[in-house]
Design an enzyme around this catalytic site. Structure first.
Site, PDB file in Angstrom:
ATOM      1  N   ARG A 126       0.863  -1.175   0.000  1.00 21.55           N
ATOM      2  CA  ARG A 126       0.000   0.000   0.000  1.00 21.55           C
ATOM      3  C   ARG A 126       0.909   1.237   0.000  1.00 21.55           C
ATOM      4  O   ARG A 126       2.028   1.184   0.517  1.00 21.55           O
ATOM      5  CB  ARG A 126      -0.891   0.017   1.242  1.00 21.55           C
ATOM      6  CG  ARG A 126      -1.809  -1.193   1.367  1.00 21.55           C
ATOM      7  CD  ARG A 126      -2.565  -1.170   2.687  1.00 21.55           C
ATOM      8  NE  ARG A 126      -3.471  -2.315   2.796  1.00 21.55           N
ATOM      9  CZ  ARG A 126      -3.169  -3.473   3.376  1.00 21.55           C
ATOM     10  NH1 ARG A 126      -1.941  -3.650   3.895  1.00 21.55           N
ATOM     11  NH2 ARG A 126      -4.039  -4.455   3.423  1.00 21.55           N
TER      12      ARG A 126
ATOM     13  N   LYS B 210      -2.080  -3.049   7.892  1.00 19.97           N
ATOM     14  CA  LYS B 210      -3.304  -2.697   8.610  1.00 19.97           C
ATOM     15  C   LYS B 210      -3.457  -3.572   9.846  1.00 19.97           C
ATOM     16  O   LYS B 210      -3.161  -4.761   9.817  1.00 19.97           O
ATOM     17  CB  LYS B 210      -4.520  -2.888   7.696  1.00 19.97           C
ATOM     18  CG  LYS B 210      -4.656  -1.801   6.622  1.00 19.97           C
ATOM     19  CD  LYS B 210      -5.958  -1.948   5.870  1.00 19.97           C
ATOM     20  CE  LYS B 210      -6.156  -0.803   4.897  1.00 19.97           C
ATOM     21  NZ  LYS B 210      -7.444  -0.908   4.165  1.00 19.97           N
TER      22      LYS B 210
ATOM     23  N   HIS C 142      -3.039   3.370  -5.806  1.00 20.08           N
ATOM     24  CA  HIS C 142      -2.631   1.972  -5.607  1.00 20.08           C
ATOM     25  C   HIS C 142      -2.486   1.224  -6.927  1.00 20.08           C
ATOM     26  O   HIS C 142      -2.544  -0.011  -6.949  1.00 20.08           O
ATOM     27  CB  HIS C 142      -3.643   1.248  -4.722  1.00 20.08           C
ATOM     28  CG  HIS C 142      -3.567   1.652  -3.278  1.00 20.08           C
ATOM     29  ND1 HIS C 142      -2.373   1.775  -2.592  1.00 20.08           N
ATOM     30  CD2 HIS C 142      -4.532   1.973  -2.383  1.00 20.08           C
ATOM     31  CE1 HIS C 142      -2.612   2.133  -1.348  1.00 20.08           C
ATOM     32  NE2 HIS C 142      -3.905   2.274  -1.194  1.00 20.08           N
TER      33      HIS C 142
ATOM     34  N   ARG D  92       0.049  -1.536  -6.949  1.00 21.65           N
ATOM     35  CA  ARG D  92      -0.384  -2.633  -6.074  1.00 21.65           C
ATOM     36  C   ARG D  92      -1.374  -3.524  -6.827  1.00 21.65           C
ATOM     37  O   ARG D  92      -1.290  -4.749  -6.792  1.00 21.65           O
ATOM     38  CB  ARG D  92      -1.024  -2.057  -4.806  1.00 21.65           C
ATOM     39  CG  ARG D  92      -1.600  -3.102  -3.837  1.00 21.65           C
ATOM     40  CD  ARG D  92      -2.026  -2.384  -2.552  1.00 21.65           C
ATOM     41  NE  ARG D  92      -2.877  -3.185  -1.693  1.00 21.65           N
ATOM     42  CZ  ARG D  92      -2.419  -4.070  -0.806  1.00 21.65           C
ATOM     43  NH1 ARG D  92      -1.129  -4.294  -0.702  1.00 21.65           N
ATOM     44  NH2 ARG D  92      -3.263  -4.731  -0.021  1.00 21.65           N
TER      45      ARG D  92
ATOM     46  N   HIS E 215      -3.916  -9.105   2.899  1.00 22.18           N
ATOM     47  CA  HIS E 215      -5.367  -9.117   3.061  1.00 22.18           C
ATOM     48  C   HIS E 215      -5.749 -10.106   4.157  1.00 22.18           C
ATOM     49  O   HIS E 215      -5.267 -11.235   4.170  1.00 22.18           O
ATOM     50  CB  HIS E 215      -6.060  -9.534   1.760  1.00 22.18           C
ATOM     51  CG  HIS E 215      -6.049  -8.474   0.711  1.00 22.18           C
ATOM     52  ND1 HIS E 215      -6.262  -8.734  -0.624  1.00 22.18           N
ATOM     53  CD2 HIS E 215      -5.863  -7.133   0.792  1.00 22.18           C
ATOM     54  CE1 HIS E 215      -6.196  -7.614  -1.320  1.00 22.18           C
ATOM     55  NE2 HIS E 215      -5.955  -6.625  -0.478  1.00 22.18           N
TER      56      HIS E 215
ATOM     57  N   TYR F 273      -9.183  -9.401  -7.746  1.00 23.87           N
ATOM     58  CA  TYR F 273      -8.135  -9.361  -8.765  1.00 23.87           C
ATOM     59  C   TYR F 273      -8.281 -10.495  -9.776  1.00 23.87           C
ATOM     60  O   TYR F 273      -7.820 -10.382 -10.903  1.00 23.87           O
ATOM     61  CB  TYR F 273      -6.756  -9.395  -8.105  1.00 23.87           C
ATOM     62  CG  TYR F 273      -6.484  -8.162  -7.299  1.00 23.87           C
ATOM     63  CD1 TYR F 273      -6.236  -6.937  -7.926  1.00 23.87           C
ATOM     64  CD2 TYR F 273      -6.522  -8.194  -5.915  1.00 23.87           C
ATOM     65  CE1 TYR F 273      -6.023  -5.795  -7.182  1.00 23.87           C
ATOM     66  CE2 TYR F 273      -6.301  -7.042  -5.165  1.00 23.87           C
ATOM     67  CZ  TYR F 273      -6.057  -5.860  -5.801  1.00 23.87           C
ATOM     68  OH  TYR F 273      -5.847  -4.722  -5.072  1.00 23.87           O
TER      69      TYR F 273
END
Length: 301
Positions: free
Chosen positions: A151, A175, A247, A250, A273, A282
């Site tokens: 990120r 995160k 992003h 990414r 994730h 994706y």
């Protein structure tokens, strides 16, 4: 400090402590809830006295002001969490958000670049003599970003100790303060070493800093600054800026890995994730690209 402000601060503290949310998420919630308080004040209500209709008025007002469905969904999520907290802590005997319906979100696929476009973007920063330390820094940042799928907030927050050139990995605190190790690859390692040797020291005008990619002033770069740099190089590479997002590399990292046969769970781990369903979008990008190729080249398409 008003009672509403105190309640919001208590709620945000509980989010940070219990849910371990990222600082950017907490700040977004804070701005959303401050906007709610202003709306309630105009209706002569407070967080504790507000009813469902007052919250509906606020949400409708945001729609009329042109906010997107994604913004409304995030706003409603913040309000829901606030009132669930107030109910749990017995500040209220009800939850006025219970009857509120979430806005329908369009299924937007991530903005994507072809492998040729990515190559053009990576070649855009100048690395020729005389060396420009800013452009060399940007070259290394773009290479690391595409090699690792970080990120943007993770990239600009990297410190020297997060990188192991010898092992060829980078340590990310993502995160929720979750740690992951991501391989760099030969190209990114080469440009990092080149940047360390010929560029980084020239950016440290105020003395040594831990940040891996300092700004022109020798400080931590903001996400916004790096986004401006991406757009600048996109123009040089003759890539439509409207097709970009912060992003974009990414997204390209994930899509190109899947296009070349990578396992979805491996991509999930590399991206950081927590849910496989987040990574699965994706696969839709890759499928859409295959459909386009089929339509363009198959004789019966």
């Amino acid at each position: 400090m008003s009672q509403d402000t105190v309640l919001i601060e208590q709620f945000l503290d509980s989010l940070w402590l219990e849910r371990n949310l990222a600082e950017n998420t907490v700040q977004s919630y804070k701005l959303d809830l401050q906007a709610l308080v202003k709306s309630l004040q105009r209706q002569e209500e407070t967080i504790l006295s507000a009813q469902t209709m007052h919250l509906q008025d606020f949400l409708m007002q945001r729609v009329q002001e042109g906010y997107k469905a994604t913004s409304s969904a995030r706003l409603l999520s913040a309000i829901r969490r606030l009132y669930q907290y107030l109910y749990r802590e017995k500040y209220r005997e009800d939850d006025p958000t219970a009857p509120l319906a979430s806005p329908k979100l369009p299924k937007n696929l991530p903005k994507d670049l072809t492998e040729n476009q990515v190559e053009a973007l990576l070649q855009a920063p100048s690395t020729a003599e005389p060396i420009d330390p800013v452009e060399l820094r940007d070259k290394a940042m773009l290479e690391v970003l595409y090699a690792t799928g970080l990120r943007v907030s993770e990239l600009v927050g990297l410190e020297i100790n997060d990188v192991s050139i010898r092992q060829g990995v980078i340590r990310i605190i993502g995160k929720g303060n979750k740690e992951r190790l991501v391989p760099l690859g030969e190209e990114a390692i080469y440009w990092l070493e080149y940047y360390f040797k010929y560029g980084r020291d020239d950016l440290l005008k105020e003395g040594p800093v831990d940040v891996l990619f300092p700004s022109r002033l020798g400080k931590k770069m903001t996400r916004q600054t790096f986004w401006h740099r991406i757009k600048y190089y996109a123009i040089l590479a003759e890539i439509n800026v409207e097709a970009l997002s912060p992003h974009v590399l990414r997204h390209a990292f994930a899509t190109h890995l899947l296009n070349h046969g990578a396992d979805l769970r491996v991509v999930q781990m590399l991206l950081g994730h927590s849910s496989l369903s987040t990574t699965q979008i994706y696969t839709h990008v890759a499928t859409e690209r295959l459909k386009k190729l089929h339509q363009q080249h198959h004789p019966r398409a």
